[in-house]
Design an enzyme around this catalytic site. Structure first.
Site, PDB file in Angstrom:
ATOM      1  N   CYS A  75       0.704  -1.340   0.191  1.00 54.91           N
ATOM      2  CA  CYS A  75       0.104   0.039   0.062  1.00 54.91           C
ATOM      3  C   CYS A  75       0.758   1.271   0.208  1.00 54.91           C
ATOM      4  O   CYS A  75       1.636   1.252   0.940  1.00 54.91           O
ATOM      5  CB  CYS A  75      -0.933   0.207   1.178  1.00 54.91           C
ATOM      6  SG  CYS A  75      -1.620   1.503   1.576  1.00 54.91           S
ATOM      7  N   GLU A  76       0.847   2.030  -0.852  1.00 60.51           N
ATOM      8  CA  GLU A  76       1.683   2.992  -1.096  1.00 60.51           C
ATOM      9  C   GLU A  76       1.223   4.271  -0.056  1.00 60.51           C
ATOM     10  O   GLU A  76       1.970   5.323   0.348  1.00 60.51           O
ATOM     11  CB  GLU A  76       1.496   4.113  -2.427  1.00 60.51           C
ATOM     12  CG  GLU A  76       0.181   4.448  -2.630  1.00 60.51           C
ATOM     13  CD  GLU A  76       0.062   5.000  -3.958  1.00 60.51           C
ATOM     14  OE1 GLU A  76      -0.561   6.100  -4.547  1.00 60.51           O
ATOM     15  OE2 GLU A  76       0.523   4.733  -5.090  1.00 60.51           O
ATOM     16  N   HIS A  77       0.063   4.220   0.839  1.00 57.42           N
ATOM     17  CA  HIS A  77      -0.181   5.197   1.799  1.00 57.42           C
ATOM     18  C   HIS A  77       0.435   4.992   3.132  1.00 57.42           C
ATOM     19  O   HIS A  77       0.739   5.627   3.832  1.00 57.42           O
ATOM     20  CB  HIS A  77      -1.502   5.240   1.934  1.00 57.42           C
ATOM     21  CG  HIS A  77      -2.235   5.545   0.802  1.00 57.42           C
ATOM     22  ND1 HIS A  77      -3.673   5.224   0.433  1.00 57.42           N
ATOM     23  CD2 HIS A  77      -2.093   6.526  -0.310  1.00 57.42           C
ATOM     24  CE1 HIS A  77      -4.152   5.792  -0.852  1.00 57.42           C
ATOM     25  NE2 HIS A  77      -3.148   6.674  -1.048  1.00 57.42           N
ATOM     26  N   HIS A  78       0.540   3.399   3.275  1.00 52.85           N
ATOM     27  CA  HIS A  78       1.111   3.271   4.761  1.00 52.85           C
ATOM     28  C   HIS A  78       2.198   1.951   4.581  1.00 52.85           C
ATOM     29  O   HIS A  78       2.948   2.016   5.529  1.00 52.85           O
ATOM     30  CB  HIS A  78       0.133   2.442   5.565  1.00 52.85           C
ATOM     31  CG  HIS A  78      -1.028   3.281   5.901  1.00 52.85           C
ATOM     32  ND1 HIS A  78      -2.363   3.022   5.076  1.00 52.85           N
ATOM     33  CD2 HIS A  78      -1.551   4.185   6.554  1.00 52.85           C
ATOM     34  CE1 HIS A  78      -3.167   3.789   5.293  1.00 52.85           C
ATOM     35  NE2 HIS A  78      -2.741   4.432   6.473  1.00 52.85           N
ATOM     36  N   GLN A 117      -4.699  -1.001  -5.034  1.00 55.56           N
ATOM     37  CA  GLN A 117      -5.416  -1.887  -5.670  1.00 55.56           C
ATOM     38  C   GLN A 117      -6.169  -1.529  -6.996  1.00 55.56           C
ATOM     39  O   GLN A 117      -6.268  -2.111  -8.018  1.00 55.56           O
ATOM     40  CB  GLN A 117      -6.423  -2.879  -4.741  1.00 55.56           C
ATOM     41  CG  GLN A 117      -7.074  -3.585  -5.297  1.00 55.56           C
ATOM     42  CD  GLN A 117      -7.856  -4.696  -4.375  1.00 55.56           C
ATOM     43  OE1 GLN A 117      -7.403  -4.483  -3.061  1.00 55.56           O
ATOM     44  NE2 GLN A 117      -8.845  -5.484  -4.696  1.00 55.56           N
ATOM     45  N   HIS A 145      -6.217  -6.022   2.929  1.00 56.66           N
ATOM     46  CA  HIS A 145      -5.224  -4.913   3.287  1.00 56.66           C
ATOM     47  C   HIS A 145      -4.775  -4.966   4.637  1.00 56.66           C
ATOM     48  O   HIS A 145      -5.724  -4.579   5.583  1.00 56.66           O
ATOM     49  CB  HIS A 145      -5.982  -3.612   3.008  1.00 56.66           C
ATOM     50  CG  HIS A 145      -6.211  -3.480   1.245  1.00 56.66           C
ATOM     51  ND1 HIS A 145      -5.512  -2.612   0.555  1.00 56.66           N
ATOM     52  CD2 HIS A 145      -6.944  -4.217   0.510  1.00 56.66           C
ATOM     53  CE1 HIS A 145      -5.634  -2.652  -0.743  1.00 56.66           C
ATOM     54  NE2 HIS A 145      -6.705  -3.788  -0.782  1.00 56.66           N
ATOM     55  N   CYS A 147      -3.249  -2.466   5.948  1.00 59.70           N
ATOM     56  CA  CYS A 147      -3.450  -1.162   6.398  1.00 59.70           C
ATOM     57  C   CYS A 147      -5.193  -1.101   7.345  1.00 59.70           C
ATOM     58  O   CYS A 147      -5.121  -0.185   7.957  1.00 59.70           O
ATOM     59  CB  CYS A 147      -3.289  -0.121   5.458  1.00 59.70           C
ATOM     60  SG  CYS A 147      -4.363  -0.228   3.972  1.00 59.70           S
TER      61      CYS A 147
END
Length: 185
Positions: A75-78, A117, A145, A147
């Site tokens: 996940c590019e956010h976390h 995703q 996920h 996250c």
């Protein structure tokens, strides 16, 4: 990939959370994390379109589906993983087919980078449409996920499903329903 820079950053993270990076159990952690990042982000240095370079001429213009392609991404956010399966279907045009393993390799190359995703799903579908010029493409991803599972809302086992529908699968509900029925078997 700058593995030395990654190792330095991991060491700093360990210090920032109050750990001793020189503690026995953590001595090699920066190196292990750098090696892991090289593996899980290997798609950054790959062009997934190469898997469409070898095309076979086979007079088959019915659906081809490879389902349950296991994949993992970050996940590019976390920067925590999401793990799941991809289902990739296409209808060849003019008998242009690719090897079945190539569809799995495309999913791998696209997923092995910081991702969403939704972007993986769209990218796989768009690449197949561009490179093969098929009658239609349908891609469905199902993933858990981390996250969402191990932090924040903490809903272990919940799955996210995304789809990308192109060409005849978008226009023809019978074809789309056939894919969905085959995936659920």
């Amino acid at each position: 990939m700058d593995k030395e820079k990654i190792q330095s950053a991991v060491r700093q993270i360990l210090e920032a959370i109050g750990e001793d990076p020189d503690r026995q159990g953590l001595l090699d952690t920066p190196k292990r994390v750098a090696n892991m990042y090289e593996e899980v982000f290997s798609g950054l240095s790959k062009n997934p379109a190469v898997h469409c370079e070898t095309v076979f001429e086979e007079q088959h213009e019915e659906m081809v589906l490879v389902k349950d392609i296991q994949f993992s991404s970050m996940c590019e956010h976390h920067l925590v993983p999401f793990i799941g399966v991809a289902h990739v279907a296409y209808i060849p045009k003019n008998g242009r087919v690719i090897g079945l393993s190539k569809m799995a390799r495309i999913v791998d190359d696209i997923s092995k980078r910081p991702q969403l995703q939704e972007r993986i799903t769209k990218s796989v579908a768009d690449l197949l449409m561009e490179e093969l010029d098929p009658v239609g493409v349908m891609v469905i991803l199902e993933a858990e996920h981390m996250c969402m599972s191990i932090r924040g809302v903490k809903k272990q086992g919940s799955k996210t499903v995304t789809s990308a529908v192109r060409g005849s699968f978008r226009e023809n509900s019978k074809s789309r329903n056939e894919v969905l029925a085959l995936i659920s078997k």
